[in-house]
Enzyme design. Structure first.
Site, PDB file in Angstrom:
ATOM      1  N   HIS A 163      -1.671  34.269  26.648  1.00 26.82           N
ATOM      2  CA  HIS A 163      -0.280  33.891  26.417  1.00 26.82           C
ATOM      3  C   HIS A 163       0.523  34.187  27.671  1.00 26.82           C
ATOM      4  CE1 HIS A 163       3.672  33.631  24.475  1.00 26.82           C
ATOM      5  NE2 HIS A 163       3.061  33.026  23.476  1.00 26.82           N
ATOM      6  N   ASP A 215      -1.805  30.894  17.607  1.00 28.55           N
ATOM      7  CA  ASP A 215      -2.534  29.688  17.218  1.00 28.55           C
ATOM      8  C   ASP A 215      -3.931  29.985  16.688  1.00 28.55           C
ATOM      9  OD1 ASP A 215      -0.513  27.783  18.127  1.00 28.55           O
ATOM     10  OD2 ASP A 215      -1.046  28.460  20.129  1.00 28.55           O
ATOM     11  N   HIS A 255       1.552  23.178  25.185  1.00 33.56           N
ATOM     12  CA  HIS A 255       2.512  23.932  24.366  1.00 33.56           C
ATOM     13  C   HIS A 255       2.064  23.916  22.914  1.00 33.56           C
ATOM     14  CE1 HIS A 255       6.011  25.805  22.895  1.00 33.56           C
ATOM     15  NE2 HIS A 255       6.888  24.825  22.962  1.00 33.56           N
TER      16      HIS A 255
END
Length: 379
Positions: free
Chosen positions: A265, A316, A225
């Protein structure tokens, strides 16, 4: 028990929410009806907090009052600072330290044990204290572990700028403050991700807000996560140290069966809209510093992975080079994620309290049945 097994609860609807909408095919993220691109460009983190907690953008007067209240809650009790020093001396990991410190904060909050945990007004005040103090405890811990003193908060600075000030001991320039504020906005909420769902499960038992946020931090600390942006930056530094072409380095990594962090994702089938915005910020920071290395390396890897694997970057990927160019230590990336996402966690908990039902799924039993018990001396 019958029914289709949904491992990971993928695609399972478990709640209704007015907070964030994600269109994974179009690459769209919306907070309370407002597109993330508009909010990232025009709204402060304080405005987004107000939006998530109240369902509407604040007026100028409401924003000033809300921001002042947040700023007034930033300072830390001596007991919490003592815990931060001890954790720093023990070289505890930043995420574990943040989890422990948020839990410790509840001991100094007079409303932490308020009898009615669903009281919205009490929880909104508690939410302000939690959200205001989380950046402070993280900055304090980070300074203590490198042997520096605690920097008291500056109420004249906004939420983002004050964190950078408390972390570094000097007021950030306008570019850094605005970039960090935008990053907080981008990470504030994202539907029922694992940490948000964890907070909702905790609050569904009628546990308190501190418990819910602490649960969420623990969930975010897992490598599936949180942590991907830190792994992206470590990868970029490895590429830089190798003196290899970025695409060749990535090709070798893929040939070894390694996973390249920052791509793919569970929700988006196209490029994460937050990655687009952060990519532009990474580029701007590189141009301002006269060093495009980290941005250009990231672009080369993005293009290669897109061509070879058909995967697009997530939030990210470009947050890594953005934070690194801001001088933020790599192991603080995930705790900063938590500092931002606290606003969203709390918003979902407030929704949960408004129409609560204990979250209690079931598992399909696959073990033995009808076994005969044998006394221990006969086994």
């Amino acid at each position: 028990m019958s029914g289709e097994l949904k491992r990971g609860l993928e695609g399972v609807l478990v709640a209704e929410s007015k907070l964030s909408f994600i269109d994974g095919d179009a690459g769209q993220l919306v907070y309370c009806g407002y597109d993330i691109e508009d909010l990232a460009r025009d709204a402060s983190y304080e405005e987004v907090l107000y939006l998530l907690w109240h369902g509407a953008l604040p007026t100028g007067e409401e924003l000033d009052a809300f921001s002042d209240e947040l700023a007034a809650h930033r300072d830390l009790d001596d007991g919490v600072l003592d815990v931060a020093r001890e954790l720093a001396e023990q070289d505890e990991s930043p995420m574990a330290a943040l989890r422990t410190l948020v839990s410790a904060m509840s001991a100094y909050d007079e409303s932490a044990d308020f009898e009615d945990v669903t009281d919205r007004e009490v929880n909104l005040e508690k939410a302000k204290r939690i959200t205001a103090k989380m950046p402070s405890v993280l900055a304090a811990y980070a300074r203590f572990r490198r042997g520096d003193d605690y920097v008291e908060p500056d109420e004249s600075l906004n939420h983002a700028a004050n964190f950078l000030y408390m972390l570094n001991g000097e007021e950030p320039n306008e570019v850094l403050a605005e970039t960090f504020d935008m990053a907080l906005v981008l990470h504030a909420d994202h539907g029922l991700n694992a940490s948000t769902f964890s907070a909702m499960v905790t609050s569904s038992t009628l546990s308190d807000l501190y418990s819910a946020v602490t649960s969420a931090i623990g969930t975010l600390s897992g490598s599936l996560h949180g942590g991907a942006n830190a792994n992206v930056m470590r990868m970029l530094k490895d590429v830089d140290d190798s003196d290899m072409d970025p695409t060749e380095w990535v090709k070798d990594a893929l040939d070894r069966g390694e996973r390249v962090a920052g791509f793919g994702h569970r929700v988006y089938n196209v490029k994460d809209p937050r990655a687009k915005i952060l990519g532009a910020k990474s580029e701007a920071l590189g141009e301002a510093a006269g060093d495009m290395k980290w941005y250009e390396m990231s672009v080369a890897i993005e293009e290669y992975i897109g061509e070879e694997k058909g995967l697009a970057p997530n939030v990210d990927f470009y947050s890594a080079s953005t934070y690194y160019q801001m001088g933020i230590p790599i192991d603080l990336y995930t705790p900063i994620f938590a500092v931002s996402r606290a606003g969203g966690w709390i918003a979902h908990v407030l929704e949960q309290y408004e129409d609560n039902r204990l979250i209690r799924p079931r598992a399909r039993y696959t073990g033995e049945k009808d076994l005969d018990f044998t006394p221990v001396d006969e086994r």
